[in-house]
Design a protein around this motif. Structure first.
Motif, PDB file in Angstrom:
ATOM      1  N   LEU A 111       5.016  16.940  10.733  1.00  0.00           N
ATOM      2  CA  LEU A 111       4.834  15.760  11.586  1.00  0.00           C
ATOM      3  C   LEU A 111       4.264  14.572  10.831  1.00  0.00           C
ATOM      4  CD1 LEU A 111       3.833  15.723  15.260  1.00  0.00           C
ATOM      5  CD2 LEU A 111       2.634  14.177  13.727  1.00  0.00           C
ATOM      6  N   TYR A 112       4.922  13.433  11.022  1.00  0.00           N
ATOM      7  CA  TYR A 112       4.443  12.139  10.526  1.00  0.00           C
ATOM      8  C   TYR A 112       3.957  11.322  11.715  1.00  0.00           C
ATOM      9  CZ  TYR A 112       6.991  12.954   6.119  1.00  0.00           C
ATOM     10  OH  TYR A 112       7.459  13.463   4.924  1.00  0.00           O
ATOM     11  N   LEU A 113       2.807  10.693  11.560  1.00  0.00           N
ATOM     12  CA  LEU A 113       2.279   9.809  12.602  1.00  0.00           C
ATOM     13  C   LEU A 113       2.268   8.374  12.101  1.00  0.00           C
ATOM     14  CD1 LEU A 113       0.850   9.208  15.290  1.00  0.00           C
ATOM     15  CD2 LEU A 113      -1.322   9.745  14.156  1.00  0.00           C
ATOM     16  N   LEU A 114       3.073   7.520  12.741  1.00  0.00           N
ATOM     17  CA  LEU A 114       3.057   6.082  12.484  1.00  0.00           C
ATOM     18  C   LEU A 114       2.084   5.465  13.477  1.00  0.00           C
ATOM     19  CD1 LEU A 114       6.899   5.423  12.111  1.00  0.00           C
ATOM     20  CD2 LEU A 114       5.205   5.335  10.285  1.00  0.00           C
ATOM     21  N   GLU A 173      11.816   9.343   1.448  1.00  0.00           N
ATOM     22  CA  GLU A 173      11.138  10.524   0.900  1.00  0.00           C
ATOM     23  C   GLU A 173      11.858  11.817   1.244  1.00  0.00           C
ATOM     24  OE1 GLU A 173       7.135  12.736   2.249  1.00  0.00           O
ATOM     25  OE2 GLU A 173       6.802  10.707   1.496  1.00  0.00           O
ATOM     26  N   ASN A 174      12.426  11.872   2.456  1.00  0.00           N
ATOM     27  CA  ASN A 174      13.057  13.104   2.925  1.00  0.00           C
ATOM     28  C   ASN A 174      14.584  13.075   2.886  1.00  0.00           C
ATOM     29  OD1 ASN A 174      10.690  14.793   4.200  1.00  0.00           O
ATOM     30  ND2 ASN A 174      10.342  12.684   4.867  1.00  0.00           N
ATOM     31  N   MET A 204       0.847  -1.193   0.000  1.00  0.00           N
ATOM     32  CA  MET A 204       0.000   0.000   0.000  1.00  0.00           C
ATOM     33  C   MET A 204       0.881   1.241   0.000  1.00  0.00           C
ATOM     34  SD  MET A 204      -2.897   1.095   2.767  1.00  0.00           S
ATOM     35  CE  MET A 204      -3.793  -0.425   2.496  1.00  0.00           C
ATOM     36  N   SER A 205       0.599   2.232  -0.821  1.00  0.00           N
ATOM     37  CA  SER A 205       1.431   3.422  -0.955  1.00  0.00           C
ATOM     38  C   SER A 205       1.243   4.357   0.223  1.00  0.00           C
ATOM     39  CB  SER A 205       1.077   4.158  -2.247  1.00  0.00           C
ATOM     40  OG  SER A 205      -0.208   4.741  -2.143  1.00  0.00           O
ATOM     41  N   LEU A 206       2.192   5.302   0.361  1.00  0.00           N
ATOM     42  CA  LEU A 206       2.072   6.310   1.410  1.00  0.00           C
ATOM     43  C   LEU A 206       0.788   7.109   1.256  1.00  0.00           C
ATOM     44  CD1 LEU A 206       5.690   7.752   1.603  1.00  0.00           C
ATOM     45  CD2 LEU A 206       4.555   6.344   3.294  1.00  0.00           C
ATOM     46  N   PHE A 207       0.428   7.441   0.020  1.00  0.00           N
ATOM     47  CA  PHE A 207      -0.791   8.222  -0.226  1.00  0.00           C
ATOM     48  C   PHE A 207      -2.018   7.444   0.229  1.00  0.00           C
ATOM     49  CE2 PHE A 207      -4.369   9.637  -2.792  1.00  0.00           C
ATOM     50  CZ  PHE A 207      -4.277  11.007  -2.660  1.00  0.00           C
ATOM     51  N   ASP A 208      -2.062   6.140  -0.085  1.00  0.00           N
ATOM     52  CA  ASP A 208      -3.203   5.318   0.323  1.00  0.00           C
ATOM     53  C   ASP A 208      -3.330   5.282   1.836  1.00  0.00           C
ATOM     54  OD1 ASP A 208      -3.855   4.753  -2.289  1.00  0.00           O
ATOM     55  OD2 ASP A 208      -2.686   2.902  -2.344  1.00  0.00           O
ATOM     56  N   ARG A 209      -2.205   5.143   2.528  1.00  0.00           N
ATOM     57  CA  ARG A 209      -2.247   5.054   3.984  1.00  0.00           C
ATOM     58  C   ARG A 209      -2.643   6.374   4.607  1.00  0.00           C
ATOM     59  NH1 ARG A 209       2.895   1.236   5.545  1.00  0.00           N
ATOM     60  NH2 ARG A 209       2.250  -0.532   4.289  1.00  0.00           N
ATOM     61  N   LEU A 210      -2.220   7.454   3.990  1.00  0.00           N
ATOM     62  CA  LEU A 210      -2.544   8.774   4.520  1.00  0.00           C
ATOM     63  C   LEU A 210      -4.036   8.971   4.610  1.00  0.00           C
ATOM     64  CD1 LEU A 210      -1.593  11.599   5.383  1.00  0.00           C
ATOM     65  CD2 LEU A 210      -1.600  12.228   2.971  1.00  0.00           C
ATOM     66  N   PHE A 211      -4.773   8.460   3.637  1.00  0.00           N
ATOM     67  CA  PHE A 211      -6.219   8.667   3.589  1.00  0.00           C
ATOM     68  C   PHE A 211      -7.001   7.409   3.943  1.00  0.00           C
ATOM     69  CE2 PHE A 211      -4.481  11.973   0.846  1.00  0.00           C
ATOM     70  CZ  PHE A 211      -5.071  13.076   1.418  1.00  0.00           C
ATOM     71  N   LYS A 212      -6.320   6.408   4.536  1.00  0.00           N
ATOM     72  CA  LYS A 212      -6.997   5.155   4.873  1.00  0.00           C
ATOM     73  C   LYS A 212      -8.130   5.371   5.867  1.00  0.00           C
ATOM     74  CE  LYS A 212      -6.080   0.457   6.523  1.00  0.00           C
ATOM     75  NZ  LYS A 212      -6.368  -0.274   5.298  1.00  0.00           N
ATOM     76  N   GLU A 267       4.703  -3.333   8.816  1.00  0.00           N
ATOM     77  CA  GLU A 267       4.235  -2.161   8.080  1.00  0.00           C
ATOM     78  C   GLU A 267       4.787  -0.870   8.687  1.00  0.00           C
ATOM     79  OE1 GLU A 267       0.054  -2.007   7.443  1.00  0.00           O
ATOM     80  OE2 GLU A 267       0.032  -3.807   6.189  1.00  0.00           O
ATOM     81  N   VAL A 268       4.949  -0.835  10.005  1.00  0.00           N
ATOM     82  CA  VAL A 268       5.552   0.327  10.649  1.00  0.00           C
ATOM     83  C   VAL A 268       6.977   0.529  10.120  1.00  0.00           C
ATOM     84  CG1 VAL A 268       6.424   1.271  12.829  1.00  0.00           C
ATOM     85  CG2 VAL A 268       4.168   0.217  12.753  1.00  0.00           C
ATOM     86  N   SER A 269       7.737  -0.557  10.066  1.00  0.00           N
ATOM     87  CA  SER A 269       9.117  -0.476   9.578  1.00  0.00           C
ATOM     88  C   SER A 269       9.162  -0.026   8.124  1.00  0.00           C
ATOM     89  CB  SER A 269       9.801  -1.844   9.718  1.00  0.00           C
ATOM     90  OG  SER A 269       9.879  -2.230  11.072  1.00  0.00           O
ATOM     91  N   GLU A 270       8.256  -0.559   7.308  1.00  0.00           N
ATOM     92  CA  GLU A 270       8.202  -0.171   5.897  1.00  0.00           C
ATOM     93  C   GLU A 270       7.854   1.312   5.753  1.00  0.00           C
ATOM     94  OE1 GLU A 270       5.522  -1.063   1.878  1.00  0.00           O
ATOM     95  OE2 GLU A 270       5.294  -2.322   3.660  1.00  0.00           O
ATOM     96  N   SER A 271       6.891   1.783   6.524  1.00  0.00           N
ATOM     97  CA  SER A 271       6.476   3.177   6.450  1.00  0.00           C
ATOM     98  C   SER A 271       7.586   4.105   6.934  1.00  0.00           C
ATOM     99  CB  SER A 271       5.205   3.403   7.279  1.00  0.00           C
ATOM    100  OG  SER A 271       4.128   2.672   6.750  1.00  0.00           O
ATOM    101  N   PHE A 272       8.259   3.708   8.003  1.00  0.00           N
ATOM    102  CA  PHE A 272       9.367   4.510   8.517  1.00  0.00           C
ATOM    103  C   PHE A 272      10.481   4.608   7.475  1.00  0.00           C
ATOM    104  CE2 PHE A 272      13.272   4.936  11.168  1.00  0.00           C
ATOM    105  CZ  PHE A 272      12.991   6.162  11.736  1.00  0.00           C
ATOM    106  N   ASP A 273      10.769   3.497   6.826  1.00  0.00           N
ATOM    107  CA  ASP A 273      11.777   3.484   5.771  1.00  0.00           C
ATOM    108  C   ASP A 273      11.379   4.420   4.629  1.00  0.00           C
ATOM    109  OD1 ASP A 273      14.228   2.525   4.691  1.00  0.00           O
ATOM    110  OD2 ASP A 273      13.138   1.143   3.412  1.00  0.00           O
TER     111      ASP A 273
END
Length: 204
Positions: A196-199, A72-73, A1-9, A61-67
């Motif tokens: 701010l990013y929220l995992l 990205e930055n 699942m992409s970052l964009f998909d998760r942002l609006f999940k 998924e937390v590890s993948e998102s953090f990576d």
């Protein structure tokens, strides 16, 4: 699942759902109903405040998102302000330099609670010691769980009191302004804007 998909999940309303126009209501079509679950209210308010929301079902998924955040930055091999030893162990293996000084690329932290009625992050001295918000790095990554949702700040303060054996930490604050570059109005004057990013890990 992409970052964009998760942002609006967490936003569950459909574009095709009828709006409240013509019914005497000014609520937008994406605004959660008054009796909506608190997680839906938090997602709406947090995104409206400019926060970046990443829902994760497990630690993989937390590890993948953090990576993905680091990629990205371009934050690999950078200094990270982190005072939580447990978090350091969770997020090893990314070539990060964990320090206890605030002059760092980003701040990695937990929080006390996720406040749903305004989409803010409640912090205390257990996460930030006696630091003020404007002393913290402008970039923040918060690791939290779905069990930390609270309806309002008062409920969050009660939880802090109960978990601290009726001792209230000396430094309690909230972060609510996550949209950098926007023009301030009188309601947000004096606040410290954070990128701010929220995992958010599902634990219920």
């Amino acid at each position: 699942m992409s970052l964009f998909d998760r942002l609006f999940k967490g936003i569950t309303k459909s574009d095709n759902q009828p709006s409240n126009k013509g019914k005497g209501s000014s609520r937008g079509k994406y605004y959660p109903e008054e009796n909506s679950p608190i997680d839906e209210k938090f997602t709406y308010n947090f995104n409206r405040n400019g926060g970046k929301f990443l829902y994760c079902e497990n630690m993989a998924e937390v590890s993948e998102s953090f990576d993905n955040i680091l990629l990205e930055n371009d934050w690999y091999e950078n200094d990270v302000f982190c005072i939580d030893e447990t978090l350091k162990s969770k997020f090893t293996g990314y070539n990060l330099n964990f320090i206890k000084k605030t002059k760092a690329t980003f701040f990695l932290t937990r929080c006390e609670s996720l406040v749903c009625n305004n989409g803010s992050i409640l912090l205390s001295s257990r996460q930030i010691k006696e630091k003020k918000l404007d002393e913290l790095p402008s970039n923040i990554v918060v690791f939290a769980t779905t069990s930390q949702f609270t309806e309002n700040i008062s409920e969050g303060l009660r939880i802090i009191k109960n978990t601290c054996d009726n001792f209230i930490p000396s430094n309690i604050t909230t972060i609510q302004d996550f949209e950098t570059g926007k023009e301030k109005d009188f309601m947000s004057y004096g606040s410290s804007t954070k990128n701010l990013y929220l995992l958010l890990l599902e634990d219920l």
